[in-house]
Scaffold this motif. Structure first.
Motif, PDB file in Angstrom:
ATOM      1  N   GLU A 210       0.778  -0.970   0.152  1.00 23.69           N
ATOM      2  CA  GLU A 210      -0.038  -0.012   0.108  1.00 23.69           C
ATOM      3  C   GLU A 210       0.903   1.314  -0.003  1.00 23.69           C
ATOM      4  OE1 GLU A 210      -2.319  -0.144   3.693  1.00 23.69           O
ATOM      5  OE2 GLU A 210      -0.561  -0.183   4.850  1.00 23.69           O
ATOM      6  N   TYR A 211       2.239   1.194   0.489  1.00 24.59           N
ATOM      7  CA  TYR A 211       3.108   2.299   0.747  1.00 24.59           C
ATOM      8  C   TYR A 211       3.777   2.610  -0.661  1.00 24.59           C
ATOM      9  CZ  TYR A 211       6.359  -1.490   1.564  1.00 24.59           C
ATOM     10  OH  TYR A 211       7.020  -2.438   1.857  1.00 24.59           O
ATOM     11  N   PHE A 233      -0.351   7.588   1.388  1.00 20.01           N
ATOM     12  CA  PHE A 233       0.662   7.399   2.329  1.00 20.01           C
ATOM     13  C   PHE A 233       1.867   8.321   2.122  1.00 20.01           C
ATOM     14  CE2 PHE A 233      -1.358   3.608   2.097  1.00 20.01           C
ATOM     15  CZ  PHE A 233      -1.676   3.128   3.245  1.00 20.01           C
ATOM     16  N   GLU A 234       1.859   9.575   1.513  1.00 19.72           N
ATOM     17  CA  GLU A 234       2.893  10.484   1.218  1.00 19.72           C
ATOM     18  C   GLU A 234       2.494  11.879   1.684  1.00 19.72           C
ATOM     19  OE1 GLU A 234       6.117  10.042   0.458  1.00 19.72           O
ATOM     20  OE2 GLU A 234       5.732   7.760   0.870  1.00 19.72           O
ATOM     21  N   SER A 308       9.388   5.306   3.000  1.00 25.05           N
ATOM     22  CA  SER A 308       7.909   5.831   2.947  1.00 25.05           C
ATOM     23  C   SER A 308       7.684   6.835   3.970  1.00 25.05           C
ATOM     24  CB  SER A 308       7.124   4.357   3.171  1.00 25.05           C
ATOM     25  OG  SER A 308       5.534   5.021   3.505  1.00 25.05           O
ATOM     26  N   ALA A 310       4.950   7.465   5.699  1.00 18.23           N
ATOM     27  CA  ALA A 310       3.978   6.922   6.556  1.00 18.23           C
ATOM     28  C   ALA A 310       4.796   6.298   7.909  1.00 18.23           C
ATOM     29  CB  ALA A 310       3.350   5.575   5.981  1.00 18.23           C
ATOM     30  N   HIS A 313       5.578   2.748   8.501  1.00 18.96           N
ATOM     31  CA  HIS A 313       6.448   1.868   7.474  1.00 18.96           C
ATOM     32  C   HIS A 313       8.007   2.452   7.423  1.00 18.96           C
ATOM     33  CE1 HIS A 313       3.135  -0.115   5.831  1.00 18.96           C
ATOM     34  NE2 HIS A 313       2.356   0.771   5.647  1.00 18.96           N
ATOM     35  N   CYS A 421       9.009   4.275  -0.999  1.00 15.86           N
ATOM     36  CA  CYS A 421       7.750   4.483  -1.588  1.00 15.86           C
ATOM     37  C   CYS A 421       7.427   4.515  -3.057  1.00 15.86           C
ATOM     38  CB  CYS A 421       7.577   6.342  -1.286  1.00 15.86           C
ATOM     39  SG  CYS A 421       8.848   7.228  -1.896  1.00 15.86           S
TER      40      CYS A 421
END
Length: 518
Positions: A210-211, A233-234, A308, A310, A313, A421
């Motif tokens: 997902e990231y 996620f960014e 990433s 997030a 992560h 990412c």
């Protein structure tokens, strides 16, 4: 004798005998006629008089110093232009060469002002640096975008007992040659040691983490900036990842490199006159040493940008944490400086860049027969030469920079892999040559990638199903990864052109500013 003394005593202040009164009145009347009405215009301040040789006091006359009848002129002091302040010209009054010492408060203000200026300028260009770096490290395999392979199916036949009862219409009309029914269901996908399904393509939505930003979705730095800002996620704050590390690295580079250059000049050329130009290998060597010294900061900056944004992560919480983990898990100072995957790209990058900056403009000028031009005599021609050298140098420096970034992302030893990412190559590179070869042979350059799906149609001739792929013209960039080595080339060329225009305008303003005292 007494008559002579009386005659001398009779003289007044004008040196005329007292019995010469007619002559005295005539002289006074003539003086009144020739004297100006006011002495204000003829007054000269003794303190403003110039004397290049200071007057010497005569020791034989002790009262000469106290005699105010003859004013003593001041000695003229030559005023020189103050030396430029090395801290971004922010404090011209800060003269570090004064014998009385340095003002700590003034020095602190100058350093703080220069740090804020560097931080602000780095923050303005950091989004473009983030977008370009993510494009450089993104792995785009050649098979990305191919039609998705169909899942394998397992066909299982189930036998059903025949019934003599006539109530079941299905068995009554069933084919007597068929002994059962066949069921199809997808075959189980291969999994890894932890039970996760193995990805068959980087474009699979179900198996993509997902990231990770979808691979091949952008084709330029500006598009990558927008994609990072809009990604879940960014976010827009992710465009300033590694800002503090970049600022510190730039400040150290601009401070250490001149000091190393002066040290090398004093070491190899101690008797060189300040009016002579030092050989070109000295500034190149100073840039190489500076690049090696600050290479750990460049490594930390690259990993902070790639990981990433997030929180769950992240591998590194900040630059200090990243430096500590790299030193602990990847071989300490020896591993961070002398590992071949880090040392060789650093040497190449730090050597070729100053060669392009110092030597290539002169080579281009001599090739066109204009070796006599200089920045002072022909600013426009010299600016065009530097612009051409910068554009040509990017063809060499940009691939080396891309390979260096990819090798910096790879972890060694017992370090935890980075959750980037963007899509990273699952297998590590074995060096500069191996990275260069695999980028050319296993990746594609036609971005963005449009995934194609296989479609089915019924054939009228034999009634069988056959697959037919979309007949789309394939670009030649699909079969080569040379475009991956030049990600961000357009942005760099635009920056060089903007710098050329600004430098030309600023140099004209300085030239047309008028007469300047030498």
């Amino acid at each position: 004798m007494s008559g002579l003394l009386r005659h001398e005593r009779a003289r007044d202040g004008l040196g005329v005998p007292a019995n010469w009164s007619p002559l005295r009145r005539t002289f006074e009347s003539m003086s009144e006629m020739t004297s100006p009405p006011s002495l204000r215009d003829l007054y000269i301040d003794p303190s403003s008089a110039w004397a290049f040789i200071p007057p010497t006091l005569n020791s034989s006359h002790p009262n000469a110093a106290t005699d105010v009848s003859e004013p003593v002129a001041q000695a003229y002091q030559w005023s020189t232009r103050p030396t430029r302040n090395s801290i971004f010209e922010l404090s011209p009054s800060l003269d570090l060469s004064e014998p009385l010492g340095i003002n700590p408060a003034q020095l602190f203000k100058s350093v703080l002002a220069s740090a804020l200026l560097q931080y602000t300028s780095t923050a303005l260009v950091n989004p473009w640096e983030v977008g370009r770096l993510l494009l450089q490290v993104q792995w785009v395999p050649r098979d990305a975008g191919e039609p998705e392979a169909e899942d394998d199916y397992i066909v299982e036949e189930q036998e059903e007992p025949l019934s003599d009862s006539s109530d079941n219409d299905d068995t009554y009309f069933a084919d007597p040659h068929t002994t059962g029914t066949a069921k199809r269901y997808p075959a189980p996908r291969p999994t890894d040691e932890q039970g996760y399904v193995i990805r068959r393509s980087v474009l699979e939505e179900g198996t993509r983490p997902e990231y990770i930003i979808p691979v091949g979705s952008v084709d330029g730095v500006w598009n990558m900036i927008k994609r990072v800002g809009r990604f879940r996620f960014e976010g827009w704050l992710a465009l300033w990842k590694g800002l503090l590390t970049s600022t510190i690295a730039e400040m150290l580079s601009t401070s250490i490199q001149p000091s190393i250059n002066q040290f090398l000049q004093s070491l190899f050329l101690p008797s060189m006159s300040p009016f002579h130009q030092p050989p070109v290998f000295l500034p190149i060597a100073s840039h190489v040493l500076t690049g090696i010294l600050i290479s750990p900061l460049d490594l930390v900056r690259t990993r902070l940008i790639v990981q990433s944004f997030a929180t769950r992560h992240r591998v590194y919480s900040g630059p200090i944490d990243a430096l500590q983990k790299i030193l602990r898990d990847e071989g300490g100072l020896k591993g961070i400086y002398l590992h071949p995957n880090l040392l060789i790209p650093t040497l190449l990058d730090s050597t070729i860049r100053p060669i392009v900056y110092f030597a290539l403009p002169t080579i281009i000028a001599s090739y066109f027969g204009t070796a006599h031009i200089t920045e002072e005599s022909h600013p426009l021609a010299w600016g065009c030469t530097e612009l051409a050298a910068s554009c040509i140098g990017l063809l060499v420096t940009l691939p080396i920079e891309t390979i260096r970034r990819r090798l910096q992302v790879q972890v060694r030893g017992t370090a935890e892999p980075i959750k980037g990412c963007v899509e990273l190559r699952p297998a590590p590179y074995n060096g500069v040559v191996d990275a260069f070869w695999h980028i050319l042979t296993e990746e594609r350059s036609d971005l963005p990638i449009t995934p194609r799906r296989a479609r089915r149609r019924n054939s009228k001739k034999d009634g069988q199903e056959e697959e037919k792929e979309d007949d789309e013209a394939e670009s030649m960039w699909k079969h080569t990864g040379i475009g991956q080595l030049y990600r961000g080339l357009g942005t760099r060329l635009g920056a060089s052109a903007i710098y050329f225009v600004l430098h030309l305008l600023l140099s004209r303003e300085e030239t047309d500013a008028g007469w300047v005292e030498i």
